[in-house]
Enzyme design. Structure first.
Site: not given
Length: 471
Positions: A153, A59-60, A315, A243, A331, A99, A155
């Protein structure tokens, strides 16, 4: 066990696993690289049964945050080993720059702008989500005989209208929102955001207040070890690491301070604007690497390693403390640093290891690829925007040149071959030759007006097919 763990999950310890390349595209040799990579070449003619699919998302995580992608200060031996055992992609992209749109593109195999929920960048309230009636990677593979699970996650929308179990996954354990505090599991709205299926753990007989990455690692390890009664399986393992908030395993004092601020009504507490550091971020990425290593160890011990396709990516591009050199942007931007992501694929039964591919690919391609490999047919009413890479990966077919398309509010981009058309929030049309300028600093628009016009026309034709952003 941390002192604040209370009434641990009845399965919390069921799957416990002990904690325990020359980069041609960069022109550097990370310390972790011990075997020179060779250009990708398929090995056709091998037969194999339909694989299990372990699809892991960070994530990120930035494009160069792995030592096998050039990070000079972050050590990722488990992911580097995965790359040595499989294929490392240097020019792989996420489906969007944040995301939830990327997750929409993965789950549907389509541009995020084809669905209302995909227009949110990212989803921040309960008004939109992934329509349960829309076919997904999970629902199509399930229809082809796969067991399906999502751990981590989601989302892509909130209850009561949206959830993984409404969109094709047999099982779900994880969080619905875009971020949560790693110990307390409090989300952006201050709610407890850890669910088993569609039931919040806080509403059941227990809570698990240990470090979130540990819990996800245990759950994933338990799933891959499980007897699936002869069925192939799909596991989407979506870590929240690295993240924000910038809380590593053991940072209980920092966790307590963030929780205090959340409970006091600080709406930006989880954003951790005053927290984090390069050193803390490094700890989190290295923890992600260890966690992936534990899941891969469980997979190997289960005897399924050869027949499991393992995919690892991020992601979207990296955030504040990410190492993205030499890319520009982060991002939320359609510059390379916002959408180019580390991507590794391993399938011992069909793919030789130690290989590198420089083909431009993006998230919807993997959806199409996995459906073909898994023997599932796309839904005709919802045609895919991705191109299956199965022919390229498994049969030695040439991947046709095509245009990769991105759209976010205020920005647009298309990549075709080595050329990239980009318009940022300043409104200027720019053209970059990524084979010579991955940093996107030498604008070739004036020198190549025909190429610019062609790619701009491609973007505008595609944009007309998509839903408009709400005013």
């Amino acid at each position: 066990m941390p002192s604040h763990a209370s009434k641990l999950s009845r399965r919390a310890f069921g799957g416990v696993v002990g904690a325990s390349a020359t980069v041609a595209a960069l022109g550097t040799t990370p310390a972790s690289a011990t075997v020179a990579e060779r250009p990708f070449r398929a090995a056709p003619g091998r037969s194999a049964k339909r694989p299990n699919i372990l699809f892991i998302l960070g994530d990120d995580l930035g494009w160069a945050d792995l030592s096998s992608y050039g990070a000079p200060h972050i050590k990722t031996p488990n992911l580097d080993r995965l790359a040595r055992q499989g294929v490392r992609f240097t020019d792989a992209y996420s489906g969007s720059a944040t995301c939830s749109p990327t997750r929409f593109s993965l789950y549907t195999g389509r541009y995020p702008g084809r669905t209302k929920g995909g227009l949110a960048e990212p989803i921040a309230d309960r008004s939109v989500g992934l329509d349960p009636n829309h076919p997904t990677l999970a629902s199509l593979l399930r229809g082809a005989g796969y067991a399906t699970a999502l751990i981590g996650k989601w989302h892509c929308g909130y209850l009561p209208d949206y959830s993984p179990t409404k969109s094709g996954w047999d099982e779900f354990f994880g969080n619905f929102g875009g971020a949560l505090e790693y110990y307390s599991k409090l989300g952006l709205g201050g709610e407890y955001d850890l669910y088993e299926g569609d039931v919040r753990e806080g509403d059941a007989e227990y809570k698990d207040l240990r470090y979130y990455t540990r819990i996800l690692t245990e759950r994933a390890s338990e799933y891959v070890r499980r007897d699936h009664r002869g069925k192939p399986w799909l596991l989407n393992l979506n870590f929240t690491t690295p993240h924000w908030p910038w809380i590593a395993d053991g940072d209980e004092e920092e966790s307590a301070e963030v929780v205090r601020r959340i409970k006091a009504g600080d709406g930006r507490a989880l954003f951790h604007d005053d927290g984090g550091s390069v050193e803390k971020y490094t700890q989190m990425v290295q923890d992600l690497d260890r966690s992936v290593g534990q899941v891969l160890k469980a997979l190997k011990e289960s005897g399924q390693e050869k027949d499991t396709l393992v995919f690892f990516a991020s992601d979207n591009g990296g955030e504040r403390f990410s190492y993205n050199w030499p890319l520009s942007g982060n991002k939320a931007s359609l510059q390379e640093g916002g959408i180019r992501v580390p991507t590794i694929v391993r399938w011992p039964a069909r793919l030789d290891g130690g290989q590198v591919s420089h083909e431009p690919v993006f998230t919807p391609d993997w959806t199409a690829t996995l459906l073909e490999i898994g023997g599932a047919r796309p839904d005709r009413a919802h045609p895919l925007d991705g191109t299956s890479l199965a022919g390229y990966l498994l049969r030695g077919e040439r991947l046709p040149e095509r245009a990769l398309f991105w759209r976010v509010r205020g920005e647009r981009a298309v990549r075709r071959g080595n050329w990239k058309y980009y318009r940022g929030k300043g409104g200027k049309d720019q053209l970059f030759d990524l084979s010579a300028d991955r940093r996107e600093q030498a604008d070739r628009a004036a020198d190549e007006p025909k190429v610019l016009a062609e790619l701009k026309a491609v973007w505008e034709r595609t944009d007309k097919e998509l839903l408009p952003y709400p005013a």
